[in-house]
Write an enzyme that holds these catalytic residues in place. Sequence first.
Site, PDB file in Angstrom:
ATOM      1  NE  ARG A   1      33.057  -0.002   9.189  1.00  0.00           N
ATOM      2  CZ  ARG A   1      31.791  -0.222   9.525  1.00  0.00           C
ATOM      3  NH1 ARG A   1      31.089   0.703  10.134  1.00  0.00           N
ATOM      4  NH2 ARG A   1      31.216  -1.371   9.261  1.00  0.00           N
TER       5      ARG A   1
ATOM      6  CG  ASN B   1      32.396   1.668   6.146  1.00  0.00           C
ATOM      7  OD1 ASN B   1      33.619   1.621   6.152  1.00  0.00           O
ATOM      8  ND2 ASN B   1      31.654   0.587   6.190  1.00  0.00           N
TER       9      ASN B   1
END
Length: 94
Positions: A18, A38
């Site tokens: 990320r 996520n």
Amino acid sequence: MLQMTLIIKGKVQRVGFRYSVVDFVHSEKLPIVGHVRNMPDGSVHVIAQGDIEALKELHRFCTKGPPRAEVREVEQDLIQINKAEFSDFVVLAD
């Protein structure tokens, strides 16, 4: 303006995926807004809004990810939108 949704599968959590996506967008100064997060199933979900060239660059990056990632599959959806819903490109907390 376009909105691209990506679902990235493989070893993509606990490898800095990320943050590497956000760093890539910011370091390349891509005119993209949206977020990355996520998912409970182990995938990473990206919503990005911008022009087609910037979104292509982001897609290319996400097919590889950071060095420790092992991307197996990237599902993509692309739609036309009237205006951006976001003001920045960020990581959403779990």
